[in-house]
Structure formats: structure tokens, C-alpha cells
Design a protein around this motif. Structure first.
Motif, mmCIF file in Angstrom:
data_model
loop_
_atom_site.group_PDB
_atom_site.id
_atom_site.type_symbol
_atom_site.label_atom_id
_atom_site.label_comp_id
_atom_site.label_asym_id
_atom_site.label_seq_id
_atom_site.Cartn_x
_atom_site.Cartn_y
_atom_site.Cartn_z
ATOM 1 N N ALA A 1 99.097 79.344 -9.318
ATOM 2 C CA ALA A 1 97.886 78.530 -9.363
ATOM 3 C C ALA A 1 96.728 79.347 -9.925
ATOM 4 C CB ALA A 1 97.544 78.022 -7.965
ATOM 5 N N HIS A 2 96.008 78.773 -10.879
ATOM 6 C CA HIS A 2 94.860 79.444 -11.485
ATOM 7 C C HIS A 2 93.621 78.577 -11.313
ATOM 8 C CE1 HIS A 2 97.327 82.508 -13.356
ATOM 9 N NE2 HIS A 2 98.099 81.578 -13.887
ATOM 10 N N PRO A 3 92.466 79.194 -11.119
ATOM 11 C CA PRO A 3 91.226 78.416 -11.111
ATOM 12 C C PRO A 3 90.993 77.763 -12.468
ATOM 13 C CG PRO A 3 90.878 80.648 -10.259
ATOM 14 C CD PRO A 3 92.239 80.618 -10.874
ATOM 15 N N ALA A 4 90.206 76.712 -12.469
ATOM 16 C CA ALA A 4 89.883 76.020 -13.714
ATOM 17 C C ALA A 4 89.110 76.948 -14.646
ATOM 18 C CB ALA A 4 89.061 74.770 -13.418
ATOM 19 N N GLN A 5 89.443 76.898 -15.936
ATOM 20 C CA GLN A 5 88.791 77.784 -16.895
ATOM 21 C C GLN A 5 87.455 77.245 -17.393
ATOM 22 O OE1 GLN A 5 91.468 79.454 -19.963
ATOM 23 N NE2 GLN A 5 93.140 78.385 -18.930
ATOM 24 N N LEU A 6 87.301 75.920 -17.414
ATOM 25 C CA LEU A 6 86.090 75.336 -17.984
ATOM 26 C C LEU A 6 84.813 75.833 -17.312
ATOM 27 C CD1 LEU A 6 84.813 73.427 -20.019
ATOM 28 C CD2 LEU A 6 85.151 71.551 -18.372
ATOM 29 N N PRO A 7 84.741 75.891 -15.966
ATOM 30 C CA PRO A 7 83.500 76.407 -15.355
ATOM 31 C C PRO A 7 83.180 77.836 -15.788
ATOM 32 C CG PRO A 7 84.846 75.291 -13.717
ATOM 33 C CD PRO A 7 85.695 75.425 -14.948
ATOM 34 N N VAL A 8 84.206 78.643 -16.028
ATOM 35 C CA VAL A 8 83.976 80.023 -16.460
ATOM 36 C C VAL A 8 83.411 80.046 -17.873
ATOM 37 C CG1 VAL A 8 85.100 82.232 -16.952
ATOM 38 C CG2 VAL A 8 85.748 80.917 -14.917
ATOM 39 N N TYR A 9 83.961 79.201 -18.764
ATOM 40 C CA TYR A 9 83.439 79.133 -20.125
ATOM 41 C C TYR A 9 81.977 78.673 -20.122
ATOM 42 C CZ TYR A 9 88.364 79.393 -21.494
ATOM 43 O OH TYR A 9 89.674 79.783 -21.661
ATOM 44 N N ILE A 10 81.686 77.703 -19.284
ATOM 45 C CA ILE A 10 80.297 77.213 -19.198
ATOM 46 C C ILE A 10 79.376 78.322 -18.681
ATOM 47 C CG2 ILE A 10 78.790 75.585 -18.015
ATOM 48 C CD1 ILE A 10 81.106 73.593 -18.014
ATOM 49 N N ALA A 11 79.859 79.081 -17.709
ATOM 50 C CA ALA A 11 79.058 80.181 -17.157
ATOM 51 C C ALA A 11 78.732 81.208 -18.226
ATOM 52 C CB ALA A 11 79.810 80.841 -16.005
ATOM 53 N N TRP A 12 79.732 81.583 -19.031
ATOM 54 C CA TRP A 12 79.494 82.547 -20.108
ATOM 55 C C TRP A 12 78.484 81.994 -21.114
ATOM 56 C CZ3 TRP A 12 81.327 87.452 -21.549
ATOM 57 C CH2 TRP A 12 82.181 88.048 -20.616
ATOM 58 N N PHE A 13 78.603 80.719 -21.436
ATOM 59 C CA PHE A 13 77.680 80.110 -22.410
ATOM 60 C C PHE A 13 76.247 80.134 -21.886
ATOM 61 C CE2 PHE A 13 75.420 76.339 -23.990
ATOM 62 C CZ PHE A 13 75.437 76.614 -25.348
ATOM 63 N N ILE A 14 76.063 79.805 -20.613
ATOM 64 C CA ILE A 14 74.707 79.796 -20.038
ATOM 65 C C ILE A 14 74.108 81.201 -20.050
ATOM 66 C CG2 ILE A 14 73.412 79.439 -17.900
ATOM 67 C CD1 ILE A 14 75.329 77.136 -17.260
ATOM 68 N N THR A 15 74.902 82.192 -19.694
ATOM 69 C CA THR A 15 74.403 83.565 -19.700
ATOM 70 C C THR A 15 74.068 84.023 -21.108
ATOM 71 O OG1 THR A 15 75.679 84.108 -17.715
ATOM 72 C CG2 THR A 15 74.976 85.950 -19.093
ATOM 73 N N PHE A 16 74.913 83.649 -22.060
ATOM 74 C CA PHE A 16 74.645 84.006 -23.456
ATOM 75 C C PHE A 16 73.334 83.385 -23.925
ATOM 76 C CE2 PHE A 16 75.142 83.121 -28.036
ATOM 77 C CZ PHE A 16 75.323 84.409 -28.500
ATOM 78 N N VAL A 17 73.113 82.143 -23.597
ATOM 79 C CA VAL A 17 71.868 81.474 -23.986
ATOM 80 C C VAL A 17 70.670 82.150 -23.312
ATOM 81 C CG1 VAL A 17 70.559 79.319 -23.782
ATOM 82 C CG2 VAL A 17 72.963 79.262 -24.490
ATOM 83 N N THR A 18 70.845 82.583 -22.078
ATOM 84 C CA THR A 18 69.763 83.277 -21.370
ATOM 85 C C THR A 18 69.347 84.539 -22.106
ATOM 86 O OG1 THR A 18 70.532 82.434 -19.227
ATOM 87 C CG2 THR A 18 69.105 84.373 -19.192
ATOM 88 N N PHE A 19 70.318 85.301 -22.587
ATOM 89 C CA PHE A 19 69.974 86.522 -23.304
ATOM 90 C C PHE A 19 69.397 86.225 -24.687
ATOM 91 C CE2 PHE A 19 73.038 88.612 -20.309
ATOM 92 C CZ PHE A 19 72.079 89.411 -19.697
ATOM 93 N N ILE A 20 69.853 85.165 -25.329
ATOM 94 C CA ILE A 20 69.229 84.755 -26.596
ATOM 95 C C ILE A 20 67.762 84.425 -26.356
ATOM 96 C CG2 ILE A 20 69.188 82.968 -28.368
ATOM 97 C CD1 ILE A 20 71.427 84.990 -28.731
ATOM 98 N N TRP A 21 67.490 83.732 -25.260
ATOM 99 C CA TRP A 21 66.098 83.408 -24.888
ATOM 100 C C TRP A 21 65.292 84.676 -24.639
ATOM 101 C CZ3 TRP A 21 64.397 84.193 -19.654
ATOM 102 C CH2 TRP A 21 63.100 83.747 -19.388
ATOM 103 N N SER A 22 65.922 85.685 -24.044
ATOM 104 C CA SER A 22 65.186 86.884 -23.654
ATOM 105 C C SER A 22 64.892 87.809 -24.828
ATOM 106 C CB SER A 22 65.973 87.659 -22.589
ATOM 107 O OG SER A 22 67.118 88.289 -23.149
ATOM 108 N N VAL A 23 65.679 87.757 -25.889
ATOM 109 C CA VAL A 23 65.481 88.724 -26.975
ATOM 110 C C VAL A 23 64.235 88.440 -27.786
ATOM 111 C CG1 VAL A 23 67.927 89.280 -27.214
ATOM 112 C CG2 VAL A 23 66.960 87.418 -28.569
ATOM 113 N N ARG A 24 63.496 87.421 -27.474
ATOM 114 C CA ARG A 24 62.208 87.202 -28.117
ATOM 115 C C ARG A 24 61.195 88.246 -27.677
ATOM 116 N NH1 ARG A 24 60.491 81.112 -27.275
ATOM 117 N NH2 ARG A 24 58.615 81.978 -28.245
ATOM 118 N N VAL A 25 61.554 89.047 -26.640
ATOM 119 C CA VAL A 25 60.691 90.150 -26.230
ATOM 120 C C VAL A 25 60.879 91.301 -27.216
ATOM 121 C CG1 VAL A 25 60.179 91.833 -24.425
ATOM 122 C CG2 VAL A 25 60.875 89.507 -23.813
#
Length: 541
Positions: free
Chosen positions: A503-527
Motif C-alpha cells: 500500500a502506498h500513499p496517494a501521489q497527487l497530494p505530494v505533487y501538489i505540495a511540491w508545486f505550491i512550495t515551488f511557487v512560493t520560492f518563485i514569489w520570494s525571488v523578487r527580493v
């Protein structure tokens, strides 16, 4: 001017890194305890924390795997190890409110070369040290209340994963606390950058063992004459006695380190400082000492929620104190110009055991040819692999018998099952065995330890291969086909292996988590980067 000072500090850090890693910069891989890099790593469920042990290696393994598609993996490891010293020295130098270079360099040298760094490097915890290296930038960003800058400052800790972010989170929340609103904003930033490891952790929380025995196993230990608490105050006290660098802990050097810490703390208290850092350092010291002064409280907390197991290895929370000591040392040197040269050299003189790969303990080695042949076989005919001997940490002859977390799960393709339950020696000659975290390892543990024949039983549990050290007893594998035979590793194929259904946990929530974090850092690099390392953060009111 400040940019040139930061560049000079970065160059100093590069020299310190080369001196510390030493023979580890030769071709090959440095393998020490938790530091496991392998050639040609590939993405798998385990890379993202969806199988195997709990996701302590997320997202660091994924970042290393991605970088290893751009450059050889051994070069990636060397670059990361050097980057830790460069970033540590440069970031700490920015905390000193002085226009002169040498006080800033003094802070950087103290921060990059101290017992905390030495012991964690020998423990192989490069991911924690990566977050540690960027911690002064977190202090500055949190003190300014700039959450965009804070997100960018947290990038090294986010790559490091759960332990690095726990330490950085403690600093960000205490230094940046100006009321409920700022606290919630800081917590939101921390949550966003932590999602890649937090989501798989929550998805697998039901399978996580709450082993309170680890409190005694990972409690701080004395590595100076001042006991465990005094050792923590001197930025040491790691739980593993084997990671104390050579020459450290004598009475004279410990007394001088104590004087350095005392002078630095006084100088910080009297200078233009960020008062929230004092709170973070004090809170970190309390957390670090829990396993020594209140082990029953910590065991009870872990029994209530397994997430509190993060506090077992409390010495990692000494990191905020290291930031304070480094900044205070730079401030003290700024007031005592005649002490500049001794201050720059003193950490190296007090801790010579970190030099040249901790006296040769961090040497680069090459994986045996047997391992490469085994990888080729498993890749051509995939199947689950069980590794014997049934131990988490191994001392291979080709690695100089230095202990390392078994690299085969990262080296071989597909699902590799090892006993990830750790055995830790404690004072008194006892050893504590911690429960395995991998569900497959727990399922097979009794069978492997039983002494009964393994071939048919393992095949019935979906195991297709057994990898075993060459020369180790293989009488329990009667009927298995030996497909790789060499001086370092033997690989057996088990006949009649069934298809494993795990049995494996669902992969979709993990992919979404990575995407949100990636977007967060894209937002932050405006500094702008120049603003990120801007010095002399405002004193808190």
C-alpha cells in the motif's frame, strides 16, 4: 562595501570548507553515517517519502537526484559540502553591525568552524548543516518582518528538510514575533516551504512507530569536562561519541571555548542586537537539554504524538545559540581591534580535529564493481531486494569500516528493504534497539531474525532478490540462484517470487505540495540578493 565584505567572507568560507573536507574532495564519495550519496541516483517513490523509512530525506534526496542529472553525483556532493561552509561564513558575517571587514570575518569563522559543525558533519547530516548555514539570513529576514525575504532565506533549510526547518522555524517564530498577526504570517511561510516533507509525513503518520526509547539513545552526551549541559553550551554534546573530532574536549580547550562563548554572549547583549535571537538561543538550549534533564516528559510527549520524536536528537537545537555566539564574537572583535588575528585563528586552534577531513575520517571512496553489477541485474529484471546483514548502519571494508547508513536503497533501482531500526550504544555498555519505520521491514523482521530458511518464505512475501555481503553466511538461501558473485557483494535471485502488493500513499497530494512550495520560492525571488544579505538588521523594540 558590504557586498565586498560578504564576498570576502564567502571566500574565507570556501577555504575553511576545503580545509574541513580535505581528502573528501578527491574523486569518489564521502560516506559517513547519514551522509549517503550514490552514482546515478534515480527518482522513485522513496525519493519523495512515499515508501520505505519516514521522509527525513525529503526533499534533499530529490534535489541531489535532480542535480546529479546535470553533473556527476560525486561532484554534486563536494559542491554541497563546500557550499555549507561558504554560506555559513558569509551569512554569519552579515549579522555584525560594523563597516570593517575583520569583525565580520571573525563572526563567519566562528560560525563555520565550531563543535556543532564538526560533530554534525561527522554524523553525515549535511542536510541539517545546509539549513544551519542559512540560519543567520533567517534571523535578519525575521527581524525585519519581511516574509517574502524570509521565504527566500528559508530555501537552504527547505532543501535540508524536516530537521533543518524545525531549527529554522524556531528562530523565525521567536525572532519575528510581533504579535499574533506576524506569528501567523511567519507560520504560513514555514508551512508553505515545508510541504514537500510535511505532506508525505502526514499521509504516513498511521504507520509511524512512536518509539520513546530513542530519548535515551539520542540524548545529549558530555564531550567536555563540563557534562552534557556544559557541552551543549559550548555548541557540542552530540549523542554519538564516535563523532567527537580528535583533540576536542580536553580541559584547557574546553575552558577557552567557554571563555569564547561567555565573551561573545556578553558582547552580543551589550551591542546593537536582535533581542529575539536571545530568546531563540535560550529556547533552543532548553529543547536540546530535555533528553538530559526531563527525559520522562519527552517520552510522555512522544507517546501522545510521534511527531515529538523530532526532539529526541535535541542537540540540533543548539544552532540558534551558535548564531548568537558567532555574532557576539564579531561584535567583541570590533571593540578589541588587537584581538582580530587571534579571533580569526582561535576556532581552528581550538578545534584542529575538524581539519583535513576530520583527520582523514572523511575520505572519498569508490563503490565496488560488484555493486554496479548488481544494479545492472536488478534493472534488467526488476523486483524487490532484501539486504542482509539485517542492520541499518554498516561498516564496509572498502569504506575503511566507517559506519554509514546502508547505501543500497539509493544505489539499487526499485524497492529495497533494509532494517532501518537503529541500534545505539549508550553508557553502561548497553545498546538500545529502535523500532524499524519501513512497514516492509517490520513485516519481515521476525522471519529474518528467526534463523529459519529464507528462500521460499521471502519469495512468498514478494522478495525477488537478496543482497548480502560477500563472505557472510548464506546457508539460509538454499535453492536461490547466485547471479552476482564478487569480493564485496553477492546477489541471489529467489525462485517463485510473487508480486508484492504494498500500500502506498496517494501521489497527487505530494505533487501538489511540491508545486505550491515551488511557487512560493518563485514569489520570494523578487527580493534582490543584495537586500537578502543586507547587514545590520534593526534592533527590535
Amino acid at each position: 562595501m558590504r557586498g565586498r565584505h560578504t564576498a570576502a567572507a564567502a571566500g574565507t568560507g570556501l577555504v575553511l570548507g576545503a580545509l574541513a573536507v580535505g581528502p573528501g574532495l578527491a574523486p569518489g564519495f564521502v560516506l559517513s553515517y547519514d551522509m549517503v550519496f550514490v552514482p546515478h541516483p534515480v527518482f522513485s517513490r522513496a525519493t519523495f517519502g512515499l515508501t520505505g523509512m519516514l521522509p527525513r530525506h525529503v526533499p534533499s534526496d530529490a534535489v541531489v537526484t535532480a542535480l546529479s542529472h546535470l553533473a556527476p553525483a560525486d561532484l554534486v556532493q563536494k559542491a554541497i559540502l563546500l557550499a555549507i561552509f561558504v554560506l555559513a561564513c558569509a551569512s554569519a558575517s552579515t549579522l555584525v553591525p560594523s563597516e570593517r571587514l575583520l569583525p565580520r570575518l571573525a563572526a563567519g569563522v566562528v560560525y563555520a568552524w565550531n563543535p556543532f559543525v564538526a560533530e554534525r558533519l561527522l554524523l553525515g547530516q549535511w542536510a541539517l548543516l545546509l539549513g544551519y548555514a542559512g540560519l543567520p539570513l533567517v534571523v535578519t529576514a525575521a527581524a525585519r518582518g519581511d516574509h517574502r525575504r524570509l521565504a527566500l532565506a528559508l530555501l537552504p533549510a527547505a532543501v535540508g528538510g524536516f530537521a533543518a526547518l524545525a531549527v529554522s522555524g524556531l528562530v523565525a517564530l521567536t525572532v519575528g514575533w510581533r504579535g499574533a498577526r506576524s506569528l501567523l504570517a511567519t507560520a504560513a511561510v514555514l508551512l508553505l516551504v515545508a510541504l514537500p516533507w510535511l505532506v508525505p509525513s502526514l499521509l504516513r503518520v498511521s504507520s509511524a512507530p512512536a518509539d520513546a526509547a530513542g530519548v535515551a539513545a539520542f540524548a545529549a552526551r558530555a564531550d567536555t569536562p563540563f557534562g552534557a549541559l556544559g557541552s551543549l553550551l559550548l555548541l557540542g554534546g552530540a549523542w554519538n561519541a564516535e563523532t567527537v573530532p580528535g583533540g576536542y574536549g580536553g580541559l584547557l580547550t574546553a575552558l577557552i571555548w567557554l571563555l569564547v562563548v561567555a565573551v561573545a554572549v556578553v558582547a552580543y547583549a551589550r551591542g546593537d542586537r536582535i533581542r529575539g535571537l536571545v530568546v531563540a538561543a535560550a529556547a533552543g538550549l532548553v529543547l536540546a537539554s530535555l533528553g538530559v534533564v526531563a527525559p520522562g516528559v519527552l517520552r510522555g510527549a512522544i507517546g501522545l504524538w510521534s511527531g515529538f520524536a523530532l526532539l529526541r536528537d535535541g542537540q540540533q537545537f543548539v544552532a540558534p545559540l551558535a548564531v548568537l555566539v558567532a555574532a557576539g564574537a564579531g561584535m567583541a572583535v570590533g571593540r578589541l581591534p588587537g584581538w582580530v588575528a587571534p579571533a580569526l585563528l582561535l576556532p581552528l586552534l581550538l578545534l584542529p580535529g575538524l581539519a583535513w577531513g576530520a583527520g582523514g575520517r572523511l575520505r572519498a571512496v569508490h563503490y565496488p564493481a560488484d555493486w554496479a553489477r548488481a544494479r545492472t541485474v536488478v534493472a534488467a529484471d526488476p523486483g524487490d531486494v532484501l539486504v542482509l546483514p539485517w542492520e541499518a548502519y554498516r561498516g564496509y571494508p572498502w569504506n575503511g569500516e566507517r559506519r554509514v547508513l546502508d547505501p543500497l536503497p539509493r544505489f539499487l533501482p526499485g524497492r529495497v528493504i533494509v532494517n532501518d531500526g537503529v541500534r545505539v550504544a549508550v553508557p553502561g555498555g548497553r545498546a538500545i534497539d529502535l523500532a524499524a519505520e519501513d512497514p516492509r521491514a517490520r513485516e519481515l523482521d521476525a522471519l529474518v531474525r528467526s534463523g529459519a530458511p529464507l528462500t521460499a518464505a521471502l519469495a512468498a512475501h514478494g522478495v525477488r532478490y537478496v543482497a548480502i555481503d560477500a563472505g557472510a553466511p548464506d546457508s539460509r538461501l538454499a535453492g536461490a540462484e547466485r547471479v552476482v558473485s564478487g569480493p564485496d557483494l553477492a546477489l541471489y535471485r529467489l525462485p517463485g517470487a510473487v508480486q508484492a502488493h504494498e500500500a502506498h500513499p496517494a501521489q497527487l497530494p505530494v505533487y501538489i505540495a511540491w508545486f505550491i512550495t515551488f511557487v512560493t520560492f518563485i514569489w520570494s525571488v523578487r527580493v534582490p540578493t543584495s537586500n537578502l544579505v543586507e547587514t545590520s538588521p534593526p534592533e527590535e523594540s
